[in-house]
Design a protein around this motif. Structure first.
Motif, PDB file in Angstrom:
ATOM      1  N   GLY A 190       1.175  -1.401  -0.128  1.00 17.77           N
ATOM      2  CA  GLY A 190       0.370  -0.191   0.470  1.00 17.77           C
ATOM      3  C   GLY A 190       1.183   0.872  -0.321  1.00 17.77           C
ATOM      4  O   GLY A 190       0.553   2.185  -0.813  1.00 17.77           O
ATOM      5  N   LEU A 191       1.454   1.491   1.092  1.00 19.98           N
ATOM      6  CA  LEU A 191       2.512   2.279   1.197  1.00 19.98           C
ATOM      7  C   LEU A 191       3.508   2.905  -0.390  1.00 19.98           C
ATOM      8  O   LEU A 191       3.452   3.946  -0.824  1.00 19.98           O
ATOM      9  CB  LEU A 191       3.877   2.203   2.242  1.00 19.98           C
ATOM     10  N   GLU A 192       3.980   1.989  -0.778  1.00 23.62           N
ATOM     11  CA  GLU A 192       4.750   2.248  -2.443  1.00 23.62           C
ATOM     12  C   GLU A 192       3.264   2.544  -3.662  1.00 23.62           C
ATOM     13  O   GLU A 192       3.736   3.252  -3.999  1.00 23.62           O
ATOM     14  CB  GLU A 192       5.667   0.181  -2.875  1.00 23.62           C
ATOM     15  N   ALA A 193       2.757   1.813  -3.356  1.00 23.51           N
ATOM     16  CA  ALA A 193       1.966   2.633  -4.563  1.00 23.51           C
ATOM     17  C   ALA A 193       1.054   4.095  -4.321  1.00 23.51           C
ATOM     18  O   ALA A 193       1.239   4.203  -5.494  1.00 23.51           O
ATOM     19  CB  ALA A 193       0.049   1.040  -4.292  1.00 23.51           C
ATOM     20  N   ILE A 194       1.059   4.381  -2.576  1.00 21.54           N
ATOM     21  CA  ILE A 194       0.674   5.444  -2.742  1.00 21.54           C
ATOM     22  C   ILE A 194       2.022   6.519  -3.423  1.00 21.54           C
ATOM     23  O   ILE A 194       1.710   7.609  -3.863  1.00 21.54           O
ATOM     24  CB  ILE A 194       0.862   5.985  -0.959  1.00 21.54           C
ATOM     25  N   GLN A 195       3.535   6.039  -2.812  1.00 15.77           N
ATOM     26  CA  GLN A 195       4.306   7.233  -3.121  1.00 15.77           C
ATOM     27  C   GLN A 195       4.427   6.958  -4.813  1.00 15.77           C
ATOM     28  O   GLN A 195       4.751   8.571  -5.103  1.00 15.77           O
ATOM     29  CB  GLN A 195       5.859   6.459  -2.651  1.00 15.77           C
ATOM     30  N   GLU A 196       3.971   6.138  -5.674  1.00 17.27           N
ATOM     31  CA  GLU A 196       4.017   6.047  -7.134  1.00 17.27           C
ATOM     32  C   GLU A 196       3.172   7.142  -7.513  1.00 17.27           C
ATOM     33  O   GLU A 196       3.320   8.074  -8.548  1.00 17.27           O
ATOM     34  CB  GLU A 196       3.684   5.024  -6.956  1.00 17.27           C
ATOM     35  N   ILE A 197       1.728   7.388  -7.154  1.00 18.54           N
ATOM     36  CA  ILE A 197       0.486   7.671  -6.919  1.00 18.54           C
ATOM     37  C   ILE A 197       1.252   9.367  -6.677  1.00 18.54           C
ATOM     38  O   ILE A 197       1.199  10.312  -7.805  1.00 18.54           O
ATOM     39  CB  ILE A 197      -0.694   7.942  -6.799  1.00 18.54           C
ATOM     40  N   ASN A 198       1.992   9.478  -5.183  1.00 15.47           N
ATOM     41  CA  ASN A 198       2.126  11.024  -4.940  1.00 15.47           C
ATOM     42  C   ASN A 198       3.277  11.678  -6.065  1.00 15.47           C
ATOM     43  O   ASN A 198       2.978  12.337  -6.785  1.00 15.47           O
ATOM     44  CB  ASN A 198       2.583  10.373  -3.445  1.00 15.47           C
ATOM     45  N   HIS A 199       3.781  10.552  -6.288  1.00 19.60           N
ATOM     46  CA  HIS A 199       5.067  10.486  -7.195  1.00 19.60           C
ATOM     47  C   HIS A 199       4.595  11.318  -9.280  1.00 19.60           C
ATOM     48  O   HIS A 199       5.147  12.697  -9.368  1.00 19.60           O
ATOM     49  CB  HIS A 199       5.771   9.643  -7.640  1.00 19.60           C
ATOM     50  N   LEU A 200       3.289  10.744  -9.193  1.00 19.61           N
ATOM     51  CA  LEU A 200       3.290  11.054 -10.248  1.00 19.61           C
ATOM     52  C   LEU A 200       2.471  12.998 -10.271  1.00 19.61           C
ATOM     53  O   LEU A 200       2.612  13.276 -11.413  1.00 19.61           O
ATOM     54  CB  LEU A 200       2.220   9.893 -11.113  1.00 19.61           C
ATOM     55  N   VAL A 201       2.088  12.602  -9.086  1.00 18.75           N
ATOM     56  CA  VAL A 201       1.126  14.111  -9.099  1.00 18.75           C
ATOM     57  C   VAL A 201       2.314  14.863  -9.079  1.00 18.75           C
ATOM     58  O   VAL A 201       2.452  15.976  -9.350  1.00 18.75           O
ATOM     59  CB  VAL A 201       0.652  14.174  -7.803  1.00 18.75           C
ATOM     60  N   ARG A 202       2.883  14.434  -7.979  1.00 16.43           N
ATOM     61  CA  ARG A 202       3.851  15.778  -7.932  1.00 16.43           C
ATOM     62  C   ARG A 202       4.810  16.399  -9.523  1.00 16.43           C
ATOM     63  O   ARG A 202       5.276  17.453  -9.334  1.00 16.43           O
ATOM     64  CB  ARG A 202       5.163  15.521  -7.216  1.00 16.43           C
ATOM     65  N   GLU A 203       4.952  15.467 -10.112  1.00 22.25           N
ATOM     66  CA  GLU A 203       5.483  14.974 -11.183  1.00 22.25           C
ATOM     67  C   GLU A 203       5.036  16.076 -12.327  1.00 22.25           C
ATOM     68  O   GLU A 203       4.989  16.159 -12.889  1.00 22.25           O
ATOM     69  CB  GLU A 203       6.574  14.512 -11.721  1.00 22.25           C
ATOM     70  N   ARG A 204       3.529  16.333 -12.382  1.00 24.98           N
ATOM     71  CA  ARG A 204       2.628  16.543 -12.988  1.00 24.98           C
ATOM     72  C   ARG A 204       2.177  16.225 -13.634  1.00 24.98           C
ATOM     73  O   ARG A 204       2.075  16.078 -15.224  1.00 24.98           O
ATOM     74  CB  ARG A 204       2.991  18.071 -13.532  1.00 24.98           C
ATOM     75  N   ARG A 205       2.013  14.283 -13.811  1.00 23.00           N
ATOM     76  CA  ARG A 205       2.572  13.574 -14.625  1.00 23.00           C
ATOM     77  C   ARG A 205       0.658  12.212 -14.486  1.00 23.00           C
ATOM     78  O   ARG A 205       0.209  12.829 -13.378  1.00 23.00           O
ATOM     79  CB  ARG A 205       2.865  12.503 -14.864  1.00 23.00           C
ATOM     80  N   VAL A 206       0.219  11.922 -15.152  1.00 21.21           N
ATOM     81  CA  VAL A 206      -0.644  11.864 -15.089  1.00 21.21           C
ATOM     82  C   VAL A 206      -1.551  10.621 -14.359  1.00 21.21           C
ATOM     83  O   VAL A 206       0.158   9.538 -14.392  1.00 21.21           O
ATOM     84  CB  VAL A 206      -1.415  10.969 -17.266  1.00 21.21           C
ATOM     85  N   VAL A 207      -2.140  10.062 -13.349  1.00 21.47           N
ATOM     86  CA  VAL A 207      -2.147   9.477 -12.431  1.00 21.47           C
ATOM     87  C   VAL A 207      -3.595   8.472 -12.757  1.00 21.47           C
ATOM     88  O   VAL A 207      -4.764   9.320 -13.515  1.00 21.47           O
ATOM     89  CB  VAL A 207      -3.024  10.172 -11.385  1.00 21.47           C
ATOM     90  N   LYS A 208      -3.350   7.570 -13.198  1.00 23.21           N
ATOM     91  CA  LYS A 208      -4.665   6.376 -13.837  1.00 23.21           C
ATOM     92  C   LYS A 208      -5.877   5.715 -12.513  1.00 23.21           C
ATOM     93  O   LYS A 208      -4.889   5.568 -11.766  1.00 23.21           O
ATOM     94  CB  LYS A 208      -4.138   5.505 -13.994  1.00 23.21           C
ATOM     95  N   GLY A 209      -7.116   6.368 -12.823  1.00 25.04           N
ATOM     96  CA  GLY A 209      -7.891   5.582 -12.140  1.00 25.04           C
ATOM     97  C   GLY A 209      -7.819   4.810 -11.521  1.00 25.04           C
ATOM     98  O   GLY A 209      -8.088   4.083 -10.675  1.00 25.04           O
ATOM     99  N   GLY A 210      -7.214   4.081 -12.418  1.00 25.98           N
ATOM    100  CA  GLY A 210      -7.437   2.294 -12.443  1.00 25.98           C
ATOM    101  C   GLY A 210      -6.363   2.065 -11.119  1.00 25.98           C
ATOM    102  O   GLY A 210      -6.755   0.384 -10.488  1.00 25.98           O
ATOM    103  N   ASP A 211      -5.039   2.363 -10.663  1.00 22.43           N
ATOM    104  CA  ASP A 211      -4.365   1.756 -10.065  1.00 22.43           C
ATOM    105  C   ASP A 211      -4.867   2.831  -9.021  1.00 22.43           C
ATOM    106  O   ASP A 211      -4.309   2.000  -7.722  1.00 22.43           O
ATOM    107  CB  ASP A 211      -2.761   3.222 -10.272  1.00 22.43           C
ATOM    108  N   VAL A 212      -5.802   3.862  -8.923  1.00 23.83           N
ATOM    109  CA  VAL A 212      -6.208   3.941  -7.279  1.00 23.83           C
ATOM    110  C   VAL A 212      -7.345   3.064  -7.315  1.00 23.83           C
ATOM    111  O   VAL A 212      -6.682   2.772  -5.927  1.00 23.83           O
ATOM    112  CB  VAL A 212      -6.922   5.584  -7.140  1.00 23.83           C
TER     113      VAL A 212
END
Ligand SMILES: [Fe+2]
Ligand SMILES: [Fe+2]
Length: 452
Positions: free
Chosen positions: A157-179
Motif C-alpha cells: 500500500g505504501l509503495e503504491a501511494i508513493q508512486e501515485i504521489n510521485h506522479l502528482v508531484r511531477e504533474r504527470r497523469v495518474v490512472k484512476g485504475g491504479d487508485v
C-alpha cells in the motif's frame, strides 16, 4: 505498460519452454522479449520486484488485478516455493532471466531461501527471492503468516501511494485504475485481516504528510465504514477518499509544509488551500468517484462548521467526510510532526472524545473508538497490577477496557500466554497507560493471536 509487458513476456517464456527446448526459435524469441521488457522496467529504477500478496500479484506495490486469471500460473509457481517477493536488480543479464525461467517450474527445486541459493550457485546474482518464515509450530507459523501478509499488504500500500504521489508531484497523469486497484486491495486486507492491519498501523512509526499518513487515514476510515455493510465497490471508494484526502498538500511548498515554527498568516492562508487544491486534482483523475472529491474538500470542516474552507451552515457535511476527519486528526496526533512528537494512543483518543459533538460527530467518534480502542491494538500497556501486557482485542462499548495478553509479571520477568478481558465483571485489573514500544518488540508480536 512496462510491468504488464514484463509479466506477459514472463508467462510466454514459461509456456514456450514447457513445449520446446530452450534453443528453439520460439523460446529464443520469448527470452529476447523478456530481457527487453525487464530492461524497460529498469530504465529509471535500480530494481523492481514481483510480489505475491495472498492470491494477488503485485509489481512494485501495484496490484495487477485485471490479470489475476492470466497470471495465475506465475502466482502458483511462486506460491509453491513459498516465494513472496522476487527482486530484479539493475544490470540483470538476459542469461539470468533465461535460467530463472528454466529453473522455476522444475520439480524438486528448493523453496524460498534454497531457491535463492540455487540461483546464486548457477551465477544468477541479480535476481533474489524472499520466502515465508518457517520452522515454527503450524499454528504459530499460521499466525506469523497472518502477520507477514498484513505487513506485506501495508508495505505494498505504501509503495503504491508513493508512486501515485510521485506522479502528482511531477504533474504527470495518474490512472484512476491504479487508485482503485490499491483501494480494492485494502478492502480485502481489512475484510480478512483487520486486527493485524490495525496493529501494524498502530506500531508503525509515522511522519505526517507522507504515504504513511495517507494509508493510515484510508484504513482508519475504512474501519469506521466497515460496519455499515457497504458493498465492496463503495468500501473501495471510501478507501480512495482516505488515500487521497491530502492530495492537495503535494502542491504546497515544502518550506511551508515542514516548517518548524508556527505558520505566518500568508503561509497559513496557503495551507488552508489544500482541501480545494486536492479536490481539483482528484477531479482530474478519471474513474475516481465523487466521494474522494467531496471528502478531500470537506475534511477540515468540523461538525459545527468551523474549520476551513468556509462553509454555510445550511449545507450539511457528507458523513464520509466526517469519518475522514476523525481518522485524520487521530492519525496526525499519532504522528511525529515538525513541531511535535507523536502522542500516545490514549491521548489521541481523548482529543476525539473531547471534540465529540462540536468538532466531530459523536456517533462516529463512538464507533471509531469501538474499533480502535483507547489504547490501540498491539500497544504495550502497563496494568494497575504492575504487570505489562499487549492489547489483543477491543470491547465495543468499552474502549478503555480491552482484552490483553500479559507478557511481563510485576517483577519484570517475561511470561507468556495469560489473557485477561479487563471488561469482564469479575476482573479487577485495568489498563493504566500505553508504553513506548521499541523495535525489538515487534518480533514478539508476530506470534500473538489478535482477536477476542
Ligand atoms: Fe488535510
Ligand atoms: Fe491529513
Amino acid at each position: 505498460v512496462a510491468s504488464d509487458r514484463f509479466l506477459k513476456a514472463f508467462l510466454a517464456s514459461l509456456k514456450s519452454t514447457g513445449f520446446y527446448s530452450p534453443e528453439h526459435p520460439a523460446c529464443v524469441a520469448a527470452f529476447q522479449e523478456l530481457a527487453q521488457a525487464a530492461a524497460g522496467l529498469l530504465q529509471d529504477k535500480d530494481s523492481f520486484y514481483i510480489g505475491v500478496v495472498g492470491k494477488e500479484l503485485v509489481i512494485n506495490g501495484i496490484p495487477q488485478f485485471q490479470q489475476i486469471s492470466i497470471y495465475a500460473r506465475i502466482v502458483e509457481l511462486l506460491h509453491r516455493r513459498g516465494i513472496e517477493k522476487m527482486t530484479f536488480a539493475r544490470d540483470l543479464a538476459a542469461e539470468e532471466l533465461k535460467i530463472l525461467v528454466l529453473l522455476l517450474p522444475q520439480e524438486g527445486a528448493g523453496g524460498g531461501g534454497d531457491f535463492n541459493r540455487q540461483l546464486q550457485e548457477v551465477g544468477v546474482t541479480h535476481i533474489t527471492t524472499g520466502r515465508l518464515s518457517t520452522g515454527k509450530s503450524e499454528a504459530k507459523a499460521d499466525q506469523t503468516h497472518h502477520f507477514d501478509l498484513a505487513e506485506q499488504n501495508y508495505a505494498s500500500g505504501l509503495e503504491a501511494i508513493q508512486e501515485i504521489n510521485h506522479l502528482v508531484r511531477e504533474r504527470r497523469v495518474v490512472k484512476g485504475g491504479d487508485v482503485s486497484s490499491l483501494a480494492r486491495m485494502l478492502v480485502r486486507g481489512i475484510r480478512e485481516n483487520q486486527g493485524t492491519l490495525m496493529t501494524i498501523l498502530n506500531l508503525h512509526s509515522k511522519d505526517e504528510y507522507t504515504a504513511t499518513h495517507c494509508l493510515d487515514v484510508a484504513l482508519l476510515t475504512m474501519v469506521q465504514a466497515s460496519r455499515l455493510r457497504l458493498d465492496e465497490g463503495t468500501l473501495a471508494e471510501v478507501a480512495a477518499a482516505g488515500l487521497l484526502h491530502d492530495l492537495g498538500k503535494l502542491l504546497i511548498p515544502d518550506e511551508v509544509l515542514n516548517k518548524k515554527g508556527p505558520l505566518d498568516p500568508a503561509e497559513w492562508e496557503l495551507m488552508r488551500e489544500h482541501p480545494r487544491l486536492g479536490a481539483e486534482l482528484i477531479h482530474g483523475i478519471p474513474g475516481v468517484g465523487d466521494l474522494a472529491y467531496i471528502a478531500a474538500y470537506e475534511h477540515h470542516i468540523r461538525l459545527d462548521h468551523s474549520g476551513y474552507p468556509p462553509r454555510r451552515r445550511t449545507l450539511p457535511l457528507h458523513s464520509f467526510s466526517l469519518m475522514v476527519a476523525i481518522a485524520d486528526v487521530y492519525d496526525a496526533m499519532r504522528s511525529r510532526r515538525s513541531y511535535q512528537d507523536e502522542q500516545p494512543p490514549e491521548k489521541a483518543a481523548g482529543v476525539l472524545f473531547k471534540g465529540a459533538g462540536t468538532h466531530f460527530h459523536p456517533v462516529l467518534v463512538r464507533r471509531f473508538l469501538d474499533e480502535v480502542g483507547t489504547f490501540g491494538l498491539g500497544s504495550v500497556v502497563s496494568l494497575d497490577s504492575g504487570e505489562v501486557a499487549v492489547v489483543v482485542a477491543n470491547n465495543p462499548g468499552w474502549p478503555s477496557r480491552p482484552v490483553v495478553q500479559v507478557i511481563m509479571d510485576e517483577a519484570g520477568r517475561e511470561v507468556g500466554g495469560k489473557r485477561i478481558n479487563t471488561a469482564d465483571d469479575d476482573v479487577v485489573v485495568s489498563v493504566e497507560r500505553s508504553l513506548p514500544v521499541d523495535g525489538s518488540f515487534r518480533d514478539r508480536l508476530r506470534d500473538v493471536d489478535f482477536g477476542a
